[in-house]
Design a protein around this motif. Structure first.
Motif, mmCIF file in Angstrom:
data_model
loop_
_atom_site.group_PDB
_atom_site.id
_atom_site.type_symbol
_atom_site.label_atom_id
_atom_site.label_comp_id
_atom_site.label_asym_id
_atom_site.label_seq_id
_atom_site.Cartn_x
_atom_site.Cartn_y
_atom_site.Cartn_z
ATOM 1 N N ALA A 72 9.370 -3.646 2.809
ATOM 2 C CA ALA A 72 7.563 -3.537 2.665
ATOM 3 C C ALA A 72 6.399 -4.091 2.720
ATOM 4 O O ALA A 72 5.603 -4.102 2.972
ATOM 5 C CB ALA A 72 7.972 -3.543 0.599
ATOM 6 N N THR A 73 7.491 -5.650 2.358
ATOM 7 C CA THR A 73 6.443 -6.623 3.338
ATOM 8 C C THR A 73 5.673 -6.748 4.782
ATOM 9 O O THR A 73 4.377 -6.333 5.145
ATOM 10 C CB THR A 73 7.672 -8.240 3.297
ATOM 11 O OG1 THR A 73 8.372 -8.040 2.050
ATOM 12 C CG2 THR A 73 5.873 -9.386 3.728
ATOM 13 N N ASP A 74 6.602 -6.106 5.910
ATOM 14 C CA ASP A 74 6.446 -6.233 6.595
ATOM 15 C C ASP A 74 5.937 -4.693 7.249
ATOM 16 O O ASP A 74 4.667 -5.524 8.029
ATOM 17 C CB ASP A 74 7.822 -5.507 7.394
ATOM 18 C CG ASP A 74 8.876 -6.167 8.023
ATOM 19 O OD1 ASP A 74 8.567 -7.722 7.533
ATOM 20 O OD2 ASP A 74 10.152 -5.951 9.174
ATOM 21 N N GLU A 75 5.863 -3.991 6.474
ATOM 22 C CA GLU A 75 5.099 -2.617 6.450
ATOM 23 C C GLU A 75 3.972 -3.003 6.153
ATOM 24 O O GLU A 75 2.858 -2.390 6.944
ATOM 25 C CB GLU A 75 6.048 -0.959 5.755
ATOM 26 C CG GLU A 75 5.468 -0.101 6.176
ATOM 27 C CD GLU A 75 5.387 0.238 8.259
ATOM 28 O OE1 GLU A 75 6.186 -0.279 8.910
ATOM 29 O OE2 GLU A 75 4.069 0.948 8.174
ATOM 30 N N THR A 76 3.416 -3.637 4.816
ATOM 31 C CA THR A 76 2.099 -3.565 4.556
ATOM 32 C C THR A 76 1.113 -4.518 5.802
ATOM 33 O O THR A 76 -0.263 -4.446 5.172
ATOM 34 C CB THR A 76 2.411 -3.785 2.881
ATOM 35 O OG1 THR A 76 3.553 -5.219 2.718
ATOM 36 C CG2 THR A 76 2.504 -3.054 1.851
ATOM 37 N N ALA A 77 2.144 -5.399 5.896
ATOM 38 C CA ALA A 77 1.219 -6.291 6.643
ATOM 39 C C ALA A 77 0.676 -6.434 7.964
ATOM 40 O O ALA A 77 0.156 -6.375 8.043
ATOM 41 C CB ALA A 77 2.693 -7.524 7.078
ATOM 42 N N LYS A 78 1.774 -4.575 8.571
ATOM 43 C CA LYS A 78 0.861 -4.446 9.875
ATOM 44 C C LYS A 78 0.286 -3.539 9.384
ATOM 45 O O LYS A 78 -0.939 -3.565 9.987
ATOM 46 C CB LYS A 78 2.674 -4.061 10.258
ATOM 47 C CG LYS A 78 2.733 -3.663 11.319
ATOM 48 C CD LYS A 78 4.199 -2.844 11.672
ATOM 49 C CE LYS A 78 4.019 -1.458 12.446
ATOM 50 N NZ LYS A 78 5.076 -0.575 12.399
ATOM 51 N N GLN A 79 0.048 -2.703 8.093
ATOM 52 C CA GLN A 79 -1.215 -2.084 7.896
ATOM 53 C C GLN A 79 -2.074 -2.566 7.604
ATOM 54 O O GLN A 79 -3.299 -1.633 6.969
ATOM 55 C CB GLN A 79 -0.594 -0.281 7.060
ATOM 56 C CG GLN A 79 0.816 0.396 7.359
ATOM 57 C CD GLN A 79 0.568 1.204 8.368
ATOM 58 O OE1 GLN A 79 -0.647 1.983 8.633
ATOM 59 N NE2 GLN A 79 1.536 2.261 8.148
ATOM 60 N N GLY A 80 -2.178 -4.063 6.980
ATOM 61 C CA GLY A 80 -3.430 -4.801 6.844
ATOM 62 C C GLY A 80 -3.347 -4.402 5.419
ATOM 63 O O GLY A 80 -4.747 -5.107 5.114
ATOM 64 N N ALA A 81 -1.838 -4.246 4.754
ATOM 65 C CA ALA A 81 -2.802 -3.912 2.887
ATOM 66 C C ALA A 81 -2.167 -5.502 2.295
ATOM 67 O O ALA A 81 -1.082 -5.768 3.066
ATOM 68 C CB ALA A 81 -1.451 -2.199 2.494
ATOM 69 N N GLU A 82 -2.552 -5.133 0.976
ATOM 70 C CA GLU A 82 -1.493 -6.578 0.150
ATOM 71 C C GLU A 82 -0.656 -5.876 -0.933
ATOM 72 O O GLU A 82 -1.190 -4.779 -0.593
ATOM 73 C CB GLU A 82 -2.327 -6.389 -0.697
ATOM 74 C CG GLU A 82 -2.091 -7.755 -1.298
ATOM 75 C CD GLU A 82 -3.538 -7.944 -2.459
ATOM 76 O OE1 GLU A 82 -2.909 -8.780 -3.407
ATOM 77 O OE2 GLU A 82 -5.162 -8.038 -2.994
ATOM 78 N N LEU A 83 0.674 -6.656 -0.249
ATOM 79 C CA LEU A 83 1.026 -6.281 -1.133
ATOM 80 C C LEU A 83 1.856 -6.337 -2.654
ATOM 81 O O LEU A 83 1.495 -7.366 -3.078
ATOM 82 C CB LEU A 83 2.970 -5.749 -0.920
ATOM 83 C CG LEU A 83 4.158 -5.769 -1.395
ATOM 84 C CD1 LEU A 83 4.489 -4.389 -1.875
ATOM 85 C CD2 LEU A 83 5.167 -6.611 -0.228
ATOM 86 N N ILE A 84 1.798 -5.733 -3.642
ATOM 87 C CA ILE A 84 1.940 -5.859 -4.978
ATOM 88 C C ILE A 84 3.835 -6.294 -5.455
ATOM 89 O O ILE A 84 3.717 -4.259 -5.647
ATOM 90 C CB ILE A 84 1.005 -5.548 -6.507
ATOM 91 C CG1 ILE A 84 -0.033 -5.895 -5.751
ATOM 92 C CG2 ILE A 84 1.544 -5.940 -7.752
ATOM 93 C CD1 ILE A 84 -0.974 -4.713 -6.735
ATOM 94 N N TRP A 85 4.635 -6.611 -5.873
ATOM 95 C CA TRP A 85 6.148 -6.618 -5.739
ATOM 96 C C TRP A 85 6.493 -6.644 -6.846
ATOM 97 O O TRP A 85 6.729 -7.789 -7.042
ATOM 98 C CB TRP A 85 7.120 -7.214 -4.711
ATOM 99 C CG TRP A 85 8.023 -7.452 -5.135
ATOM 100 C CD1 TRP A 85 9.009 -7.862 -5.284
ATOM 101 C CD2 TRP A 85 8.993 -6.107 -4.556
ATOM 102 N NE1 TRP A 85 10.633 -7.122 -4.781
ATOM 103 C CE2 TRP A 85 10.195 -6.418 -4.263
ATOM 104 C CE3 TRP A 85 8.556 -4.565 -3.209
ATOM 105 C CZ2 TRP A 85 10.990 -5.516 -3.228
ATOM 106 C CZ3 TRP A 85 10.150 -4.195 -2.710
ATOM 107 C CH2 TRP A 85 10.894 -4.346 -2.964
ATOM 108 N N GLN A 86 7.115 -6.204 -8.021
ATOM 109 C CA GLN A 86 7.427 -6.297 -9.226
ATOM 110 C C GLN A 86 8.308 -5.244 -9.966
ATOM 111 O O GLN A 86 8.448 -4.412 -9.624
ATOM 112 C CB GLN A 86 6.027 -6.256 -10.132
ATOM 113 C CG GLN A 86 4.933 -7.404 -10.438
ATOM 114 C CD GLN A 86 3.777 -7.548 -11.179
ATOM 115 O OE1 GLN A 86 3.772 -6.644 -11.570
ATOM 116 N NE2 GLN A 86 4.279 -9.207 -11.272
ATOM 117 N N GLY A 87 9.074 -5.933 -10.580
ATOM 118 C CA GLY A 87 9.959 -5.217 -11.478
ATOM 119 C C GLY A 87 10.844 -6.107 -12.189
ATOM 120 O O GLY A 87 10.749 -7.711 -12.350
ATOM 121 N N ASP A 88 11.541 -5.699 -12.856
ATOM 122 C CA ASP A 88 12.378 -6.695 -13.901
ATOM 123 C C ASP A 88 12.979 -7.741 -12.595
ATOM 124 O O ASP A 88 13.565 -6.944 -11.970
ATOM 125 C CB ASP A 88 13.083 -6.430 -14.630
ATOM 126 C CG ASP A 88 13.972 -7.302 -15.875
ATOM 127 O OD1 ASP A 88 13.050 -7.333 -17.014
ATOM 128 O OD2 ASP A 88 15.141 -6.816 -15.777
#
Lengths: 346, 343
Positions: A72-88
């Motif tokens: 997820a981190t790789d792909e969002t960086a590649k696509q220029g998006a900001e990643l919000i990663w959350q969960g319990d």
């Protein structure tokens, strides 16, 4: 003095009862949520520039989701998006996940990748997100009504179970007409991944390997030492045991330790699940006959890619409604490059 | 304070420092009862499945008993002092994980097996004791009740284990470690023999030394104990650090068994420890409990675990069996208490 002693006793008694209740609910103390990371990439050819992609996964502690986070981190960086990663942090349950989804939606993401911990309980969250204009994808598991979900990308647990049956058969040198005894170590009776893997395993055994009898199953409650106890007792109870299917990483660790301690490495076939780095190393030494690996990073990449395609207004006809990413069997014949590729990060 | 003590000649403190013979015999009965329960279990499992009565199965049972009795003894001391330690299970996992990282680094650096293992056990008990120290500081100075203080460290320790390992097991320590957990004399592995020595030391600590007298005194009546000149805060530090120390030792025991540390090791084990302590006849209200009871309580729990697997009964029944045992033991405890109160 007497009164205060009594009240102290009362407090302790209530505390004891409360702790039992806590245990009964199977809840952990860590019901809070942790924002793991958020980074924004700056790739030039990005199709998702400035967009926010939220990922709400099952349980932060699981290496499976850690591997997914890498993708997820790789792909969002590649696509220029900001990643919000959350969960319990620990708990895989709708009760802890729903508040996290609400919190994430309040941050107004453009896209949401949801790994629903329950197909029905998380349905209203998907409806809510779509109503707010968020594009939703499912990964690993899905909500019941898929009509509002852009795509569903998953590994195939039943297929993984079937591949484990093949690996066990290879490991024990299966021949028709001979009887074999195999046991299965599970984490719980209800975990959906466990159930699917076991069903896939049983179906493949019934269809292809009639000589294999699944003599017993037991549960580790996610604790390797309990898995270890189970396997130790099986080895005593079935001195002629041929194979063990350890359905997840915890069971794999417990079973691997038991076989090593009893000097049964290579004598009892052990097929594990999930490519934890330290378990992958045990393939080389022959402790694990094979490991069934999933590819969570690819699942995440494909989900982000699909969302970005949709968000950028590009042609979405290439996006499939459901994508199954096959499991991979890692054994002593697997190349080092592939072993590295499929090993989960830790 | 002193005058009140004079007015109540049969105050709890005096009762415990010099237990009446009747209390003694009642406790002895509980131990005898437990022994009978255990023997009946062994007989029952053996009749159902003759393979149960073997050195192999005994080895499995003692391998489970070792770490459980370690944390149960820590829990016993805390419970006798009228406290509770919920952090022991998380402590087992956390100390094991930290030691696993240390031993992996040492092994990678080419340090030999024995010194690596010695450093590993040291790391375990130091980390375990530190968690115990934090518990005591929270209780003494942040004025948290033990339940909350140790709930805090439970959460912090189990969370940190997961953060540091990302949920994966940490192996790559000394190769010979795992072989230490193999039965050596009869069903006893070397670590189990060490645990038996620890049990003996704990027995002496609790029943023959000043440490034990203070612990019972504080658990019976903390105010009277303070009035009698016991430095209660200081003793609380000792009690929780000892509990943490034993949990750390249990963490190392698991490391040897699994050939690695795992963040989920020991998860929820505090409840097994409390169960062993309660089945062993201790009262959560404090002031009551014996090492022998806890040792038998832990043995019964681990015998049930292995027995159910060997006879082929769904291991989930263990919870039901344990629940019944707790109910019976707690009822006996309550009856004994009301009998004592009537005098």
């Amino acid at each position: 003095m007497r009164a205060s002693t009594t009240s102290m006793a009362g407090v302790v008694a209530v505390a004891g009862v409360a702790s039992l209740l806590l245990a009964a609910c199977g809840s952990s103390n860590s019901s809070s949520t942790v924002a793991a990371s958020s980074g924004s990439g700056s790739a030039a050819a990005a199709s998702c520039n400035g967009k926010k992609i939220a990922f709400v996964m099952g349980a932060e502690s699981d290496p499976f989701f850690q591997a997914m986070k890498v993708g997820a981190t790789d792909e969002t960086a590649k696509q220029g998006a900001e990643l919000i990663w959350q969960g319990d942090p620990k708990e895989y349950s709708p009760a802890t996940q729903i508040p996290v989804v609400d919190q994430v939606l309040a941050q107004k993401p453009d896209g949401l990748v949801l790994i629903p911990t329950d197909p029905d309980a998380l349905q209203p969250e998907v409806v809510k997100a779509v109503a707010a204009g968020v594009v939703v994808a499912n990964v690993d598991t899905h909500v019941t009504d898929q009509s509002q979900v852009l795509t569903f990308i998953t590994g195939d647990n039943a297929d993984g179970g079937a591949k484990a049956a093949d690996a066990i058969a290879t490991g024990i040198g299966y021949k028709d007409g001979t009887k074999y005894k195999v046991v299965v170590g599970l984490t719980s009776e209800t975990a959906t991944t466990n159930v699917a893997r076991l069903e896939g395993f049983k179906a493949a055994v019934a269809a292809k390997y009639p000589g294999i009898e699944i003599v017993d199953v037991a549960y580790s409650q996610s604790k390797p030492e309990v898995a270890n106890t189970n396997v130790n007792n099986w080895l005593t109870k079935y001195p002629d045991l041929n194979g063990i299917f350890a359905i997840d990483g915890t069971n794999g660790q417990g079973a691997a330790a038991a076989l090593q301690a009893k000097g049964l490495t290579g004598k009892v076939a052990l097929v594990g699940y999930d490519a934890y780095p330290d378990n992958v190393k045990l393939i080389k030494t022959g402790v694990f006959t094979a490991l069934i690996a999933q590819d969570p990073a690819t699942e995440a990449r494909q989900a982000v890619d699909a969302l970005c395609t949709k968000l950028s207004g590009a042609d979405t006809s290439g996006i499939q409604k459901a994508v199954v990413i096959p499991n991979v069997v890692l054994d002593k014949n697997t190349t080092d490059a592939d072993l590295t590729k499929y090993t989960y990060v830790a | 304070m002193a005058t009140t003590d004079v007015k109540q000649p049969s105050s709890p403190v005096t009762q415990v420092v010099a237990p009446t013979s009747r209390l003694k015999s009642a406790l002895a009965n509980q131990q005898l009862l437990l022994l009978i329960v255990w023997l009946v279990m062994v007989l029952g499992f053996s009749l159902k499945s003759p393979i149960f009565f073997s050195v192999d199965v005994a080895g499995n049972i003692f391998a489970d008993w070792g770490p459980l009795v370690l944390i149960a003894l820590g829990e016993l001391i805390v419970v006798i002092s009228a406290g509770i330690d919920l952090s022991v299970g998380a402590n087992v996992g956390f100390s094991g994980v930290i030691a696993a990282f240390a031993m992996k680094a040492l092994t990678t650096a080419g340090v030999a097996s024995t010194p690596t293992l010695l450093i590993g056990v040291l790391v375990c008990v130091v980390v375990g004791s530190l968690i115990g120290l934090i518990n005591a500081l929270l209780i003494n100075y942040a004025k948290l009740v033990p339940f909350i203080a140790t709930l805090v460290t439970l959460g912090a320790a189990s969370g940190m284990s997961l953060v540091l390992t990302k949920g994966a097991p940490i192996m790559g320590g000394p190769a010979g470690g795992i072989m230490l957990s193999v039965p050596w004399i009869g069903p006893f592995s070397k670590p189990v023999l060490v645990v038996i020595v620890v049990v003996a030391v704990m027995w002496a600590f609790l029943h023959k030394a000043r440490f034990g007298r203070y612990t019972y005194a504080i658990g019976s009546n903390a105010f009277a104990a303070r009035a009698a000149g016991i430095d209660v805060k200081r003793h609380i530090v000792k009690i929780y650090m000892l509990s943490g120390f034993l949990a750390g030792l249990a963490g190392f025991f698991f490391y040897l068994r699994l050939g690695g540390g795992a963040p989920t090791s020991g998860y929820g084990m505090e409840l097994d420890a409390i169960a062993a302590v309660v089945i062993g006849g201790a009262a959560l209200a404090g002031g009551v409990g014996r090492v022998s009871g806890t040792v038998l309580g832990a043995l019964i729990l681990t015998t049930v675990t292995s027995g159910l697997i060997i006879v082929g009964v769904d291991p989930s029944w263990k919870r039901v069996v344990v629940a019944v045992l707790i109910a019976v033991a707690a009822t006996l405890q309550a009856l004994r208490k009301s009998e004592g109160g009537a005098s």
